[in-house]
Design a protein around this motif. Sequence first.
Motif, PDB file in Angstrom:
ATOM      1  N   TRP A 200       0.793  -1.214   0.000  1.00  0.00           N
ATOM      2  CA  TRP A 200       0.000   0.000   0.000  1.00  0.00           C
ATOM      3  C   TRP A 200       0.837   1.282   0.000  1.00  0.00           C
ATOM      4  N   ASN A 201       2.113   1.206   0.288  1.00  0.00           N
ATOM      5  CA  ASN A 201       2.944   2.401   0.384  1.00  0.00           C
ATOM      6  C   ASN A 201       4.064   2.343  -0.651  1.00  0.00           C
ATOM      7  N   VAL A 202       3.933   3.134  -1.689  1.00  0.00           N
ATOM      8  CA  VAL A 202       4.888   3.113  -2.788  1.00  0.00           C
ATOM      9  C   VAL A 202       6.270   3.568  -2.324  1.00  0.00           C
ATOM     10  N   ASP A 203       6.326   4.577  -1.478  1.00  0.00           N
ATOM     11  CA  ASP A 203       7.617   5.075  -1.010  1.00  0.00           C
ATOM     12  C   ASP A 203       8.348   4.027  -0.183  1.00  0.00           C
ATOM     13  N   ALA A 204       7.633   3.304   0.656  1.00  0.00           N
ATOM     14  CA  ALA A 204       8.254   2.246   1.463  1.00  0.00           C
ATOM     15  C   ALA A 204       8.766   1.123   0.563  1.00  0.00           C
ATOM     16  N   ARG A 205       8.023   0.799  -0.478  1.00  0.00           N
ATOM     17  CA  ARG A 205       8.474  -0.240  -1.413  1.00  0.00           C
ATOM     18  C   ARG A 205       9.722   0.209  -2.169  1.00  0.00           C
ATOM     19  N   ARG A 206       9.797   1.485  -2.503  1.00  0.00           N
ATOM     20  CA  ARG A 206      10.995   1.996  -3.183  1.00  0.00           C
ATOM     21  C   ARG A 206      12.216   1.887  -2.270  1.00  0.00           C
ATOM     22  N   VAL A 207      12.041   2.237  -0.996  1.00  0.00           N
ATOM     23  CA  VAL A 207      13.139   2.113  -0.036  1.00  0.00           C
ATOM     24  C   VAL A 207      13.533   0.645   0.124  1.00  0.00           C
ATOM     25  N   CYS A 208      12.555  -0.234   0.200  1.00  0.00           N
ATOM     26  CA  CYS A 208      12.841  -1.666   0.352  1.00  0.00           C
ATOM     27  C   CYS A 208      13.579  -2.226  -0.866  1.00  0.00           C
ATOM     28  N   SER A 209      13.234  -1.754  -2.054  1.00  0.00           N
ATOM     29  CA  SER A 209      13.926  -2.257  -3.245  1.00  0.00           C
ATOM     30  C   SER A 209      15.398  -1.850  -3.234  1.00  0.00           C
ATOM     31  N   TRP A 210      15.684  -0.611  -2.840  1.00  0.00           N
ATOM     32  CA  TRP A 210      17.080  -0.172  -2.751  1.00  0.00           C
ATOM     33  C   TRP A 210      17.806  -0.876  -1.615  1.00  0.00           C
ATOM     34  N   ALA A 211      17.108  -1.075  -0.496  1.00  0.00           N
ATOM     35  CA  ALA A 211      17.718  -1.793   0.633  1.00  0.00           C
ATOM     36  C   ALA A 211      18.082  -3.213   0.219  1.00  0.00           C
ATOM     37  N   TYR A 212      17.171  -3.876  -0.504  1.00  0.00           N
ATOM     38  CA  TYR A 212      17.464  -5.234  -0.970  1.00  0.00           C
ATOM     39  C   TYR A 212      18.707  -5.245  -1.858  1.00  0.00           C
ATOM     40  N   LEU A 213      18.782  -4.330  -2.806  1.00  0.00           N
ATOM     41  CA  LEU A 213      19.920  -4.313  -3.730  1.00  0.00           C
ATOM     42  C   LEU A 213      21.234  -4.041  -2.999  1.00  0.00           C
ATOM     43  N   ILE A 214      21.228  -3.114  -2.063  1.00  0.00           N
ATOM     44  CA  ILE A 214      22.448  -2.818  -1.292  1.00  0.00           C
ATOM     45  C   ILE A 214      22.852  -4.044  -0.474  1.00  0.00           C
ATOM     46  N   GLY A 215      21.876  -4.685   0.178  1.00  0.00           N
ATOM     47  CA  GLY A 215      22.170  -5.901   0.947  1.00  0.00           C
ATOM     48  C   GLY A 215      22.673  -7.029   0.062  1.00  0.00           C
ATOM     49  N   ALA A 216      22.094  -7.164  -1.117  1.00  0.00           N
ATOM     50  CA  ALA A 216      22.526  -8.220  -2.044  1.00  0.00           C
ATOM     51  C   ALA A 216      23.952  -7.990  -2.515  1.00  0.00           C
ATOM     52  N   VAL A 217      24.295  -6.748  -2.794  1.00  0.00           N
ATOM     53  CA  VAL A 217      25.662  -6.438  -3.229  1.00  0.00           C
ATOM     54  C   VAL A 217      26.645  -6.740  -2.099  1.00  0.00           C
ATOM     55  N   MET A 218      26.314  -6.350  -0.878  1.00  0.00           N
ATOM     56  CA  MET A 218      27.186  -6.641   0.266  1.00  0.00           C
ATOM     57  C   MET A 218      27.368  -8.149   0.431  1.00  0.00           C
ATOM     58  N   PHE A 219      26.274  -8.875   0.418  1.00  0.00           N
ATOM     59  CA  PHE A 219      26.292 -10.325   0.595  1.00  0.00           C
ATOM     60  C   PHE A 219      27.105 -11.002  -0.503  1.00  0.00           C
ATOM     61  N   CYS A 220      26.836 -10.639  -1.741  1.00  0.00           N
ATOM     62  CA  CYS A 220      27.491 -11.294  -2.881  1.00  0.00           C
ATOM     63  C   CYS A 220      28.973 -10.970  -2.957  1.00  0.00           C
ATOM     64  N   LEU A 221      29.358  -9.731  -2.667  1.00  0.00           N
ATOM     65  CA  LEU A 221      30.775  -9.379  -2.687  1.00  0.00           C
ATOM     66  C   LEU A 221      31.553 -10.168  -1.646  1.00  0.00           C
ATOM     67  N   MET A 222      31.008 -10.278  -0.449  1.00  0.00           N
ATOM     68  CA  MET A 222      31.707 -11.024   0.593  1.00  0.00           C
ATOM     69  C   MET A 222      31.749 -12.519   0.274  1.00  0.00           C
ATOM     70  N   GLN A 223      30.699 -13.017  -0.349  1.00  0.00           N
ATOM     71  CA  GLN A 223      30.685 -14.430  -0.707  1.00  0.00           C
ATOM     72  C   GLN A 223      31.716 -14.740  -1.795  1.00  0.00           C
ATOM     73  N   THR A 224      31.902 -13.824  -2.730  1.00  0.00           N
ATOM     74  CA  THR A 224      32.917 -14.059  -3.759  1.00  0.00           C
ATOM     75  C   THR A 224      34.328 -13.916  -3.197  1.00  0.00           C
ATOM     76  N   MET A 225      34.498 -13.161  -2.121  1.00  0.00           N
ATOM     77  CA  MET A 225      35.808 -13.069  -1.468  1.00  0.00           C
ATOM     78  C   MET A 225      36.159 -14.363  -0.738  1.00  0.00           C
ATOM     79  N   GLN A 226      35.176 -15.189  -0.488  1.00  0.00           N
ATOM     80  CA  GLN A 226      35.383 -16.467   0.185  1.00  0.00           C
ATOM     81  C   GLN A 226      35.756 -17.503  -0.879  1.00  0.00           C
ATOM     82  N   SER A 227      36.958 -17.382  -1.393  1.00  0.00           N
ATOM     83  CA  SER A 227      37.376 -18.204  -2.527  1.00  0.00           C
ATOM     84  C   SER A 227      37.837 -19.587  -2.080  1.00  0.00           C
ATOM     85  N   TYR A 228      37.967 -20.471  -3.052  1.00  0.00           N
ATOM     86  CA  TYR A 228      38.441 -21.834  -2.809  1.00  0.00           C
ATOM     87  C   TYR A 228      39.696 -22.050  -3.639  1.00  0.00           C
ATOM     88  N   GLU A 229      40.794 -22.345  -2.969  1.00  0.00           N
ATOM     89  CA  GLU A 229      42.057 -22.550  -3.661  1.00  0.00           C
ATOM     90  C   GLU A 229      42.399 -24.025  -3.825  1.00  0.00           C
TER      91      GLU A 229
END
Length: 146
Positions: free
Chosen positions: A31-60
């Motif tokens: 029901w709240n477009v502004d809250a959904r916009r904030v949530c979409s950006w929050a998701y993307l920022i969290g996903a970038v943080m999560f994915c970057l750290m996961q790729t740093m966890q390499s396997y040699e």
Amino acid sequence: MKELNKWQSTVFMVGGGIMTLGAIGFAVVLWNVDARRVCSWAYLIGAVMFCLMQTMQSYEGRNFVVRRLKRIQGVADLLFIIAGFLMIDNMWLITRPLFNNDIDYLNAMGNKWVLALLIAAILEMYTATRISMELKKDTTPDGEGK
């Protein structure tokens, strides 16, 4: 498997939490477009943080199965980030000018983030479980590799 340091582990966990809260907020707060916009950006920022750290966890190591699973995990990371861009597009209609009308846009882009997120989550659960099983098989009881 290369371990993350304390700072990287914190970023990994916080990113996963922000990503989860952003996805839940985006799906639930209809029901709240502004809250959904904030949530979409929050998701993307969290996903970038999560994915970057996961790729740093390499396997040699030389285990082919773990190397393959890490590549699959990379695909899941890519899908997490694509889901974030699709959420943002869902709220800001960035790609709308590329389509002739609203029906074509909704057919092509409407809520496709759910599919990308679902596939990424399934791949992530599968690879995380299998990698830990393979790494346990690779070590002897004294903690040394084969």
